[in-house]
Design an enzyme around this catalytic site. Structure first.
Site, PDB file in Angstrom:
ATOM      1  N   GLU A  65      22.244  59.538 -15.276  1.00 33.98           N
ATOM      2  CA  GLU A  65      23.004  59.613 -16.534  1.00 33.98           C
ATOM      3  C   GLU A  65      22.577  58.411 -17.359  1.00 33.98           C
ATOM      4  O   GLU A  65      22.922  57.277 -17.042  1.00 33.98           O
ATOM      5  CB  GLU A  65      24.509  59.614 -16.248  1.00 33.98           C
ATOM      6  CG  GLU A  65      25.368  59.859 -17.473  1.00 33.98           C
ATOM      7  CD  GLU A  65      25.951  58.582 -18.039  1.00 33.98           C
ATOM      8  OE1 GLU A  65      25.406  58.091 -19.065  1.00 33.98           O
ATOM      9  OE2 GLU A  65      26.922  58.059 -17.464  1.00 33.98           O
ATOM     10  N   CYS A 115      28.071  55.004 -23.335  1.00 33.71           N
ATOM     11  CA  CYS A 115      26.921  55.911 -23.287  1.00 33.71           C
ATOM     12  C   CYS A 115      27.173  57.173 -24.103  1.00 33.71           C
ATOM     13  O   CYS A 115      26.235  57.892 -24.443  1.00 33.71           O
ATOM     14  CB  CYS A 115      26.591  56.263 -21.840  1.00 33.71           C
ATOM     15  SG  CYS A 115      27.981  56.967 -20.928  1.00 33.71           S
TER      16      CYS A 115
END
Length: 681
Positions: free
Chosen positions: A257, A296
């Protein structure tokens, strides 16, 4: 004063790395607060301990036991949350920032604790439907899933030292695997505090959790084919790790990720004065400033209609100008600091690169800092840029300033907005704010191939929406391309990432024994006693009750039509059957099911508390007047439940197989039954 050194928890004990270690600084004051070192750690031994001690302990537990373990841990950590909030201030986080990290992480434990209800009271899981592999039904296939026999190695990012750990371990623990957590060095002190509380609670079995609070360089040299590796961080680092020879040689699952250039689109209908326009400005402002932009999932590209660029620029500029910056302890502060001054310099360098093709719409180098020294802390102003030619620019789609920075990008039409969103080459998330559901549909279907998650936001969903930047435990978190190509969380999908799928083939009786779920066509275990007279513990998988029989009459069909008000022509009008598949008036499927219940239900009071639903109900053959039916009622599956409302009970799934005088199945269903336990202690 001596600076405390961060400890590691490995092989069942707390240890301290050798040497002086690297210094960590307070994000607000700039003062040194901890040191950390991994000198002396043996990664090979750490992983072996997890495999040999933690893994067997978790694997032998059932999903229900693991879920209850997560629930107990979540409740314990929630009761201790204030200590985590206090230390979190040293990362530069405000109370709101810390809430996302701390209570968001604990919320993942609660979510996966509840997910246990979708799993059996077994250590394994049955995946999907039975596959018939032969004409006669004596050879079938069934997928089962069992926990891998290794360790989950989690390499996490600095921005979420609590959530980043808990969102991953909740999933691998429910699956039955232990974890070795390697948080980012910059914020490992907060992870260490939570791990200490987890270990002190004694809720987890030994070896279920180990902590390496510092550099993990070299740990991938020792992972094996039963291990799983997850990574959260920069795309550059992730790509390097993904190519590690050991991962490639042993086909070790690697979930990545990575940072991504996420986007939010303003629909052409969401003009100034509409609730949706205000929602858009609020959402973008929040994603720029929350966690000081160190998320993120933060919005890096603000995609707006050409005609609304000026309106958005003005509205966002005003909103950002109201952002108070400083010490989270000072009342009224809405944005804290970046993690350290090194990160401040990196973000400033990235802004300069973005300025090659974009111009500054808002920034304030003279911003005031409340309650702290601007020069000592890792403070930075929110920055808003505008790129007037996003279809022909590269920087805005490739450079991520990991701070409170975002860029406005104009679009001519929705197809161009979709194309602009895709130029990020893979994102964790996107959003579209519009009141027109057709616009939302066009955007989602057009952009979904390049995004892991898309939020369609309007005034109707805003009240309860968790927002653009919030991954949800039961939905996947990840994205294609630059975002890493992986998936985390996702409910059952995430749990299965830590399990091995195996296709089992054999006779239905054999597969029943292996899976502990009755397979159609398997041998019956007939018993004189009616199953409804038995307590939950006394029932066996495969135990079958053969009912008496009943002949369906014309009157049954007519009476059921009158009682149910179901006067569909095939049941009531014999003159309308020409050209249909029916030879004569056909019985209602639900009459057959009701008649079956009349045949298998035991009327007198017993351990059965209630029936509360049906699964997989099918009517497989027309039933006409004169057909004689019977029922084979088989214990298909048993699911244990925790004691509630003072009653110890469990769920039994019964397979209801209704057949005719030829022995052929005419209807089949699974009923869900709650049955009292004999042991009420």
């Amino acid at each position: 004063m001596k600076i405390p050194k961060i400890q590691h928890y490995t092989q069942g004990q707390w240890i301290t790395g050798g040497g002086d270690g690297e210094v960590l600084h307070h994000a607000i004051t700039g003062e040194p607060i901890f040191t950390h070192s991994v000198d002396g750690l043996d990664f090979k031994d750490i992983l072996e301990y997890g495999r040999n001690v933690g893994n067997p302990a978790l694997r032998k537990m059932t999903f229900q036991e693991r879920g209850l373990m997560l629930k107990a841990l979540a409740m314990h950590l929630h009761s201790k949350k204030e200590m985590f909030y206090e230390l979190s201030k040293a990362t530069g986080a405000t109370r709101v920032d810390s809430w996302i990290d701390i209570e968001g992480g604990i919320g993942n434990l609660f979510a996966y604790a509840s997910l246990r209800r979708q799993f059996p009271n077994e250590a394994h899981y049955i995946d999907g439907d039975t596959a018939p592999l032969s004409k006669g039904g004596s050879f079938i296939g069934q997928h089962i899933m069992v926990p891998k026999e290794g360790v989950a190695v989690h390499i996490n990012a600095f921005n979420f030292p609590v959530w980043g750990m808990l969102e991953k371990v909740a999933v691998n623990w429910l699956a039955g695997m232990p974890a070795v957590v390697k948080p980012a060095e910059q914020t490992c002190f907060l992870t260490e505090l939570m791990v200490k509380e987890i270990i002190d609670s004694k809720i987890l079995p030994d070896g279920a959790l180990q902590l390496i609070a510092g550099s993990g360089k070299g740990i991938l040299d020792h992972v094996g084919m039963q291990d799983v590796v997850t990574f959260t961080g920069s795309a550059k680092t992730g790509r390097m790790l993904k190519q590690h020879p050991n991962l490639v040689e042993h086909s070790i699952p690697f979930t990545m990720e990575a940072d991504s250039l996420n986007s939010s689109v303003l629909g052409e209908d969401a003009v100034p004065g509409t609730e949706e326009f205000d929602l858009f400005i609020k959402e973008v402002r929040k994603e720029i400033t929350v966690k000081c932009g160190q998320k993120c999932t933060a919005i890096r590209r603000i995609i707006v209609p050409e005609k609304l660029v000026e309106d958005v620029q003005i509205a966002l500029g005003k909103a950002l100008a109201k952002t108070t910056i400083g010490d989270p302890d000072v009342e009224g502060v809405r944005m804290g600091a970046l993690i350290n001054q090194t990160q401040v310099e990196i973000v400033k360098q990235q802004i300069e690169l973005l300025k090659k093709s974009s111009e500054v719409a808002y920034s304030n180098d003279d911003f005031e800092v409340l309650g702290a020294d601007k020069q000592k802390g890792a403070f930075i102003s929110p920055t808003l840029l505008i790129n007037k030619d996003p279809m022909n620019s590269d920087e805005v789609h490739t450079i991520e300033a990991f701070g409170p920075v975002s860029t406005i990008l104009p679009y001519k039409n929705l197809d161009e907005a979709i194309a602009i969103s895709k130029k990020g080459l893979g994102s964790l998330c996107s959003s579209i704010v519009t009141t027109d559901d057709k616009i939302a549909k066009q955007y989602v279907l057009g952009a979904a191939s390049h995004h892991g998650r898309i939020l369609a936001l309007n005034k109707d969903s805003a009240k309860e929406s968790t927002g653009h930047g919030s991954p949800m435990p039961l939905l996947t978190h990840g994205g294609p391309g630059r975002a890493g190509g992986g998936e985390e969380m996702g409910g059952k999908r995430g749990v299965m990432h830590y399990m091995q799928r195996c296709a089992v083939q054999g006779h239905p009786t054999t597969v029943t024994e292996i899976a502990n779920v009755y397979q159609y066509g398997g041998a019956y275990k007939e018993d004189v006693a009616h199953p409804f007279s038995k307590h939950w513990e006394e029932l066996e998988i495969g135990e079958t009750y053969i009912s008496a029989k009943r002949t369906v009459t014309e009157g049954d069909i007519v009476n059921f039509a009158n009682v149910s008000w179901d006067h569909f022509y095939a049941h009531t009008d014999v003159t309308s059957l020409d050209g249909t598949i029916f030879e004569q008036r056909v019985a209602h499927g639900y009459f057959i099911l009701s008649a079956a219940a009349g045949l298998f239900v035991q009327a007198k009071k017993g351990p059965v508390l209630l029936n509360y639903g049906l699964e997989e109900c099918r009517f497989t053959k027309p039933v006409y007047a004169g057909t004689t039916i019977g029922v084979r009622l088989t214990v298909k599956e048993k699911i244990d439940q925790e004691k509630k409302d003072g009653i110890a009970k469990g769920i039994v799934k019964f397979l209801v197989d209704v057949y005719d005088e030829t022995g052929e199945t005419i209807a089949i269903a699974t009923i869900l039954t709650m049955i009292r336990k004999k042991d009420q202690s």
